[in-house]
Design a protein around this motif. Structure first.
Motif, PDB file in Angstrom:
ATOM      1  N   ASP A 144       1.019  -1.117   0.481  1.00 33.13           N
ATOM      2  CA  ASP A 144      -0.409  -0.126  -0.099  1.00 33.13           C
ATOM      3  C   ASP A 144       0.588   1.930   0.100  1.00 33.13           C
ATOM      4  OD1 ASP A 144      -1.595   2.114   0.327  1.00 33.13           O
ATOM      5  OD2 ASP A 144      -3.081   1.029   2.037  1.00 33.13           O
ATOM      6  N   PHE A 145       0.957   1.787  -1.516  1.00 28.11           N
ATOM      7  CA  PHE A 145       1.595   3.516  -1.044  1.00 28.11           C
ATOM      8  C   PHE A 145       1.305   4.105  -0.739  1.00 28.11           C
ATOM      9  CE2 PHE A 145       3.456  -0.249  -4.110  1.00 28.11           C
ATOM     10  CZ  PHE A 145       4.922   0.348  -3.497  1.00 28.11           C
ATOM     11  N   SER A 146      -0.535   4.353  -0.610  1.00 23.27           N
ATOM     12  CA  SER A 146      -1.188   5.577  -1.190  1.00 23.27           C
ATOM     13  C   SER A 146      -0.987   6.249   0.470  1.00 23.27           C
ATOM     14  CB  SER A 146      -3.188   4.841  -0.512  1.00 23.27           C
ATOM     15  OG  SER A 146      -3.223   4.360   1.002  1.00 23.27           O
ATOM     16  N   HIS A 147      -0.020   6.082   1.370  1.00 24.69           N
ATOM     17  CA  HIS A 147       0.298   6.961   2.221  1.00 24.69           C
ATOM     18  C   HIS A 147       0.971   8.613   1.755  1.00 24.69           C
ATOM     19  CE1 HIS A 147       4.445   5.547   2.730  1.00 24.69           C
ATOM     20  NE2 HIS A 147       3.822   4.597   1.393  1.00 24.69           N
ATOM     21  N   TYR A 148       1.404   8.152   0.636  1.00 19.80           N
ATOM     22  CA  TYR A 148       2.261   9.334   0.617  1.00 19.80           C
ATOM     23  C   TYR A 148       1.797   9.917  -0.137  1.00 19.80           C
ATOM     24  CZ  TYR A 148       6.272   7.030  -0.759  1.00 19.80           C
ATOM     25  OH  TYR A 148       7.374   5.801  -0.283  1.00 19.80           O
ATOM     26  N   GLU A 149      -0.296  10.107  -0.171  1.00 16.71           N
ATOM     27  CA  GLU A 149      -0.743  11.424  -0.499  1.00 16.71           C
ATOM     28  C   GLU A 149      -0.949  12.175   0.923  1.00 16.71           C
ATOM     29  OE1 GLU A 149      -4.180   8.400  -2.401  1.00 16.71           O
ATOM     30  OE2 GLU A 149      -4.475   9.046  -0.262  1.00 16.71           O
ATOM     31  N   GLN A 150      -0.563  11.832   1.815  1.00 15.39           N
ATOM     32  CA  GLN A 150      -0.306  12.916   3.212  1.00 15.39           C
ATOM     33  C   GLN A 150       1.263  14.049   2.467  1.00 15.39           C
ATOM     34  OE1 GLN A 150      -0.073  10.270   5.923  1.00 15.39           O
ATOM     35  NE2 GLN A 150      -1.419   9.004   6.081  1.00 15.39           N
ATOM     36  N   LYS A 151       2.045  13.073   1.912  1.00 19.79           N
ATOM     37  CA  LYS A 151       3.127  14.147   1.535  1.00 19.79           C
ATOM     38  C   LYS A 151       2.572  14.754   0.203  1.00 19.79           C
ATOM     39  CE  LYS A 151       6.422  10.823   3.715  1.00 19.79           C
ATOM     40  NZ  LYS A 151       7.842  10.035   3.378  1.00 19.79           N
ATOM     41  N   GLY A 152       1.787  14.466  -0.643  1.00 17.75           N
ATOM     42  CA  GLY A 152       1.619  15.071  -1.793  1.00 17.75           C
ATOM     43  C   GLY A 152       2.023  14.919  -2.334  1.00 17.75           C
ATOM     44  N   VAL A 153       3.019  13.867  -2.791  1.00 18.83           N
ATOM     45  CA  VAL A 153       3.095  13.096  -4.166  1.00 18.83           C
ATOM     46  C   VAL A 153       2.826  11.718  -4.516  1.00 18.83           C
ATOM     47  CG1 VAL A 153       5.880  14.010  -3.308  1.00 18.83           C
ATOM     48  CG2 VAL A 153       5.510  11.115  -2.233  1.00 18.83           C
ATOM     49  N   PHE A 154       2.718  11.573  -5.834  1.00 23.73           N
ATOM     50  CA  PHE A 154       1.716  10.537  -6.171  1.00 23.73           C
ATOM     51  C   PHE A 154       2.763   9.449  -7.128  1.00 23.73           C
ATOM     52  CE2 PHE A 154      -0.086  14.301  -5.563  1.00 23.73           C
ATOM     53  CZ  PHE A 154      -0.615  14.482  -4.223  1.00 23.73           C
ATOM     54  N   LEU A 155       1.953   8.218  -7.811  1.00 23.25           N
ATOM     55  CA  LEU A 155       2.409   7.314  -8.315  1.00 23.25           C
ATOM     56  C   LEU A 155       1.092   6.444  -8.618  1.00 23.25           C
ATOM     57  CD1 LEU A 155       4.947   5.677  -9.696  1.00 23.25           C
ATOM     58  CD2 LEU A 155       4.311   4.726  -8.104  1.00 23.25           C
ATOM     59  N   GLU A 156       0.234   6.788  -9.866  1.00 22.77           N
ATOM     60  CA  GLU A 156      -0.828   6.376 -10.467  1.00 22.77           C
ATOM     61  C   GLU A 156      -1.008   5.582 -10.896  1.00 22.77           C
ATOM     62  OE1 GLU A 156      -3.482  10.400  -9.692  1.00 22.77           O
ATOM     63  OE2 GLU A 156      -3.503   9.719 -11.799  1.00 22.77           O
ATOM     64  N   GLY A 157      -0.399   4.921 -10.197  1.00 23.35           N
ATOM     65  CA  GLY A 157      -0.269   3.103 -10.861  1.00 23.35           C
ATOM     66  C   GLY A 157       0.018   2.257 -12.224  1.00 23.35           C
ATOM     67  N   THR A 158      -0.578   1.907 -13.034  1.00 23.14           N
ATOM     68  CA  THR A 158       0.100   1.380 -14.036  1.00 23.14           C
ATOM     69  C   THR A 158      -0.671   2.465 -15.243  1.00 23.14           C
ATOM     70  OG1 THR A 158      -2.296  -0.062 -14.731  1.00 23.14           O
ATOM     71  CG2 THR A 158       0.300  -1.451 -14.031  1.00 23.14           C
ATOM     72  N   GLY A 159      -1.215   3.652 -15.290  1.00 21.37           N
ATOM     73  CA  GLY A 159      -0.620   4.823 -15.616  1.00 21.37           C
ATOM     74  C   GLY A 159      -0.323   5.714 -15.414  1.00 21.37           C
ATOM     75  N   SER A 160       0.663   5.688 -14.748  1.00 17.91           N
ATOM     76  CA  SER A 160       2.373   6.106 -14.351  1.00 17.91           C
ATOM     77  C   SER A 160       3.123   5.742 -14.648  1.00 17.91           C
ATOM     78  CB  SER A 160       1.848   6.850 -12.300  1.00 17.91           C
ATOM     79  OG  SER A 160       1.115   7.477 -12.245  1.00 17.91           O
ATOM     80  N   MET A 161       2.992   4.170 -14.120  1.00 11.63           N
ATOM     81  CA  MET A 161       3.945   3.463 -14.652  1.00 11.63           C
ATOM     82  C   MET A 161       3.611   2.339 -16.139  1.00 11.63           C
ATOM     83  SD  MET A 161       5.459   1.810 -11.172  1.00 11.63           S
ATOM     84  CE  MET A 161       3.494   1.669 -10.787  1.00 11.63           C
ATOM     85  N   VAL A 162       4.203   1.864 -16.816  1.00 10.96           N
ATOM     86  CA  VAL A 162       3.927   0.990 -17.898  1.00 10.96           C
ATOM     87  C   VAL A 162       4.741   0.337 -17.885  1.00 10.96           C
ATOM     88  CG1 VAL A 162       4.012   0.582 -20.425  1.00 10.96           C
ATOM     89  CG2 VAL A 162       3.498   2.593 -19.524  1.00 10.96           C
TER      90      VAL A 162
END
Length: 316
Positions: free
Chosen positions: A133-151
């Motif tokens: 679960d990487f969703s805790h990064y939302e609290q820091k205001g940084v993001f990685l939107e799954g296989t949209g952000s990564m191919v």
């Protein structure tokens, strides 16, 4: 294996133009001022975009199933209000050995898409083991939107990613460290010089080829490095233009059906943007499936690939 025959799709109930994501998604087109108003949060009004998107969604699912692809369709819920739920690949990804990854989302109303009921339903048909679960990064205001952000090149373990407000280097490196992927990072922009919000609108990795808009990389050294990495992975590089990218020609996904036939899935807009030589190149590797997704592309700023979350879990 790079491809799977199992796909998760979320049937929308509140699909509409999402102002929260439009701030950095140039592929979205705002509704005309005289058009229907956007439904208020919590009001599942049967808006024109919702009605049209639902028809496109159902026709797309039928196309996939008619070609013997296993599609798990889960109906979205009216509450909480999630206008972009039709794009599940951004908040979750499924991997071999029962791994599920959850991701930090840029837009607050997209974070609500992580509904426990989706994984609970999938758990009735597929073996789910551990969750990252990487969703805790939302609290820091940084993001990685799954296989949209990564191919992902799942076989070569390469995570291709163009940096943007939706794709943060630190989160990407954390994902790669925990999953054994090697990051291939670059900057990509559209014709107006704006950062491309998701990598999967400018490239697609298949089993034996990669479709990519190299013209979107303004830094020559990064462009050369990306091309070299693709070729070093043993795959054929099939370039597309900026104009074709703008018509979602990069937003494709290769799958296979129950007969192990490889299929490349895209929207009809993407297909009709391709020239005869590109179509010949692609069909030499696999058959092409395409479906009209005009409303979803215009209002949502995403296309066929965004609508499909590949399930690499073991069926029960």
């Amino acid at each position: 294996m790079q491809t799977t025959s199992h796909i998760l799709m979320i049937r929308p109930v509140n699909f509409t133009f999402n102002a929260e994501t439009a701030v950095n998604n140039a592929f979205q087109t705002p509704p005309a001022p005289s058009g229907p108003s956007v439904p208020a949060a919590g009001n599942p009004a049967a808006s024109a975009p919702q009605q049209k998107a639902l028809l496109e969604f159902n026709d797309f699912v039928k196309l996939l199933r008619d070609n013997d692809i296993d599609v798990t369709v889960i109906d979205d819920t009216p509450e909480p209000y999630t206008p972009d739920s039709i794009f599940p690949n951004n908040w979750v990804s499924f991997h071999e050995q029962g791994l599920v990854c959850l991701y930090p989302m840029y837009a607050a109303n997209r974070r609500l898409e992580r509904k426990p009921g989706v994984l609970q339903q999938l758990g009735k048909a597929f073996r789910i083991g551990r969750t990252l679960d990487f969703s805790h990064y939302e609290q820091k205001g940084v993001f990685l939107e799954g296989t949209g952000s990564m191919v992902l090149d799942r076989e070569k373990k390469i995570a291709y990613a163009c940096l943007s407000p939706r794709t943060d280097m630190a989160v990407l490196l954390d994902f790669c460290d925990k999953t054994g992927y090697t990051p291939e990072v670059f900057t990509a922009v559209d014709g107006q010089g704006q950062a491309i919000y998701h990598t999967n609108v400018m490239m697609c990795v298949a089993d034996r080829y990669v479709v990519v808009c190299l013209d979107s990389l303004p830094v020559e050294s990064q462009r050369d490095h990306l091309a070299a990495t693709i070729r070093a992975s043993g795959k054929t590089l099939i370039p597309i233009s900026l104009e074709q990218m703008n018509r979602f020609a990069g937003n494709m996904l290769q799958v296979h059906n129950r007969s192990a036939e490889r299929l490349l899935v895209m929207s009809s807009q993407a297909y009709h943007s391709l020239n005869p030589e590109q179509i010949a190149q692609l069909t030499a590797f696999n058959r092409i499936l395409h479906s009209p997704l005009t409303t979803i592309e215009t209002n949502g700023g995403g296309s066929a690939r965004c609508m499909m979350a590949e399930i690499h879990l073991e069926p029960l």
